[in-house]
Enzyme design. Structure first.
Site, PDB file in Angstrom:
ATOM      1  N   LYS A  48      42.252  27.564  34.211  1.00 59.28           N
ATOM      2  CA  LYS A  48      41.180  27.280  35.172  1.00 59.28           C
ATOM      3  C   LYS A  48      39.863  27.913  34.735  1.00 59.28           C
ATOM      4  O   LYS A  48      38.816  27.256  34.771  1.00 59.28           O
ATOM      5  CB  LYS A  48      41.587  27.789  36.566  1.00 59.28           C
ATOM      6  CG  LYS A  48      40.589  27.460  37.655  1.00 59.28           C
ATOM      7  CD  LYS A  48      41.155  27.711  39.041  1.00 59.28           C
ATOM      8  CE  LYS A  48      41.174  29.160  39.373  1.00 59.28           C
ATOM      9  NZ  LYS A  48      41.531  29.428  40.769  1.00 59.28           N
ATOM     10  N   ASP A  49      39.890  29.165  34.287  1.00 62.61           N
ATOM     11  CA  ASP A  49      38.659  29.825  33.847  1.00 62.61           C
ATOM     12  C   ASP A  49      38.097  29.187  32.584  1.00 62.61           C
ATOM     13  O   ASP A  49      36.884  29.148  32.395  1.00 62.61           O
ATOM     14  CB  ASP A  49      38.888  31.319  33.626  1.00 62.61           C
ATOM     15  CG  ASP A  49      38.991  32.088  34.932  1.00 62.61           C
ATOM     16  OD1 ASP A  49      38.827  31.489  36.019  1.00 62.61           O
ATOM     17  OD2 ASP A  49      39.235  33.313  34.866  1.00 62.61           O
ATOM     18  N   HIS A  73      33.604  34.287  38.730  1.00 62.94           N
ATOM     19  CA  HIS A  73      33.975  33.614  39.971  1.00 62.94           C
ATOM     20  C   HIS A  73      33.068  34.000  41.130  1.00 62.94           C
ATOM     21  O   HIS A  73      32.496  35.088  41.147  1.00 62.94           O
ATOM     22  CB  HIS A  73      35.402  34.004  40.394  1.00 62.94           C
ATOM     23  CG  HIS A  73      36.440  33.762  39.368  1.00 62.94           C
ATOM     24  ND1 HIS A  73      37.448  34.663  39.134  1.00 62.94           N
ATOM     25  CD2 HIS A  73      36.648  32.732  38.515  1.00 62.94           C
ATOM     26  CE1 HIS A  73      38.241  34.193  38.188  1.00 62.94           C
ATOM     27  NE2 HIS A  73      37.782  33.032  37.786  1.00 62.94           N
ATOM     28  N   TYR A 106      40.537  45.013  44.538  1.00 66.00           N
ATOM     29  CA  TYR A 106      39.345  44.439  45.152  1.00 66.00           C
ATOM     30  C   TYR A 106      39.500  44.542  46.666  1.00 66.00           C
ATOM     31  O   TYR A 106      40.556  44.204  47.195  1.00 66.00           O
ATOM     32  CB  TYR A 106      39.231  42.945  44.948  1.00 66.00           C
ATOM     33  CG  TYR A 106      39.298  42.310  43.624  1.00 66.00           C
ATOM     34  CD1 TYR A 106      38.236  41.543  43.201  1.00 66.00           C
ATOM     35  CD2 TYR A 106      40.432  42.378  42.815  1.00 66.00           C
ATOM     36  CE1 TYR A 106      38.283  40.862  42.004  1.00 66.00           C
ATOM     37  CE2 TYR A 106      40.486  41.708  41.618  1.00 66.00           C
ATOM     38  CZ  TYR A 106      39.412  40.935  41.215  1.00 66.00           C
ATOM     39  OH  TYR A 106      39.464  40.258  40.040  1.00 66.00           O
ATOM     40  N   ASP A 123      42.498  42.649  50.729  1.00 67.54           N
ATOM     41  CA  ASP A 123      42.594  43.461  49.520  1.00 67.54           C
ATOM     42  C   ASP A 123      43.460  42.701  48.525  1.00 67.54           C
ATOM     43  O   ASP A 123      44.410  42.014  48.905  1.00 67.54           O
ATOM     44  CB  ASP A 123      43.262  44.806  49.800  1.00 67.54           C
ATOM     45  CG  ASP A 123      42.346  45.804  50.486  1.00 67.54           C
ATOM     46  OD1 ASP A 123      41.229  45.423  50.876  1.00 67.54           O
ATOM     47  OD2 ASP A 123      42.754  46.963  50.626  1.00 67.54           O
ATOM     48  N   LYS A 170      32.380  42.138  47.371  1.00 63.78           N
ATOM     49  CA  LYS A 170      33.573  42.764  46.791  1.00 63.78           C
ATOM     50  C   LYS A 170      33.313  44.229  46.485  1.00 63.78           C
ATOM     51  O   LYS A 170      32.226  44.599  46.053  1.00 63.78           O
ATOM     52  CB  LYS A 170      33.967  42.058  45.488  1.00 63.78           C
ATOM     53  CG  LYS A 170      34.356  40.609  45.667  1.00 63.78           C
ATOM     54  CD  LYS A 170      34.628  39.953  44.334  1.00 63.78           C
ATOM     55  CE  LYS A 170      34.982  38.491  44.525  1.00 63.78           C
ATOM     56  NZ  LYS A 170      35.121  37.805  43.232  1.00 63.78           N
TER      57      LYS A 170
END
Length: 179
Positions: free
Chosen positions: A165-166, A62, A132, A48, A72
């Site tokens: 990063k994204d 992602h 999540y 989680d 998910k």
């Protein structure tokens, strides 16, 4: 226990839980293994994650590759998000197609995204907290994705707040799926 709303992307669904309300407040069951098995979702969720973000933050798109691919289950405990799932299963008739959801803490809705999908969301309110449940533990060496605006997704923002990063992810057209 849950009302199921299917999408045109096979396996990607929205779940509306039963909400029990009385003078003390609300009680909401966000996960019940038997109820999920009855609607075709049978995972032994392994991890989680709870993330709090400010309005305008966009996380994604992602995914995680086999052998530790991730299904998910996503919901908000505070605030709201514009949530997106993109089919990246190469043999799927809906490859490259996507679906979006408005997930929020008032509706208490949940979204289930099977493995073989990229996932991302835009935070719509300050101090939004997203939870999540994931079917596999995070493995950075198997992480992949593509740039948030490289498909015709109607994001309700033009200049989101992105992680470095994204912002460096490839375009969808340059993305190579392992599914």
């Amino acid at each position: 226990m849950f009302q199921l709303r299917e999408t045109f992307l096979q396996g990607c669904v929205e779940l509306i839980p039963n909400i029990f309300t009385d003078h003390r407040g609300e009680s909401i069951k966000t996960y019940h293994s038997d109820a999920f098995k009855n609607i075709g979702i049978s995972h032994d969720f392994k991890e989680d994650l709870m993330v709090t973000s400010q309005r305008g933050v966009l996380r994604g798109l992602h995914l995680q590759y086999p052998p530790k691919e991730q299904a998910k289950l996503i919901y908000c405990v505070r605030g709201s998000i514009f949530d997106v799932a993109v089919d990246v299963r190469k043999t799927s008739p809906t490859y490259g197609q996507f679906v979006s959801f408005h997930v929020d803490a008032e509706k208490h809705n949940l979204v289930y995204i099977p493995s073989g999908f990229a996932h991302g969301y835009l935070v719509l309110e300050d101090d939004t907290t997203v939870v999540y449940k994931m079917s596999s533990v995070y493995s950075p060496e198997l992480e992949s994705g593509f740039l948030w605006n490289s498909l015709n997704i109607d994001w309700p923002i033009t200049e989101p707040i992105l992680s470095y990063k994204d912002s460096q992810l490839p375009l969808f057209k340059d993305f190579r799926s392992a599914f």
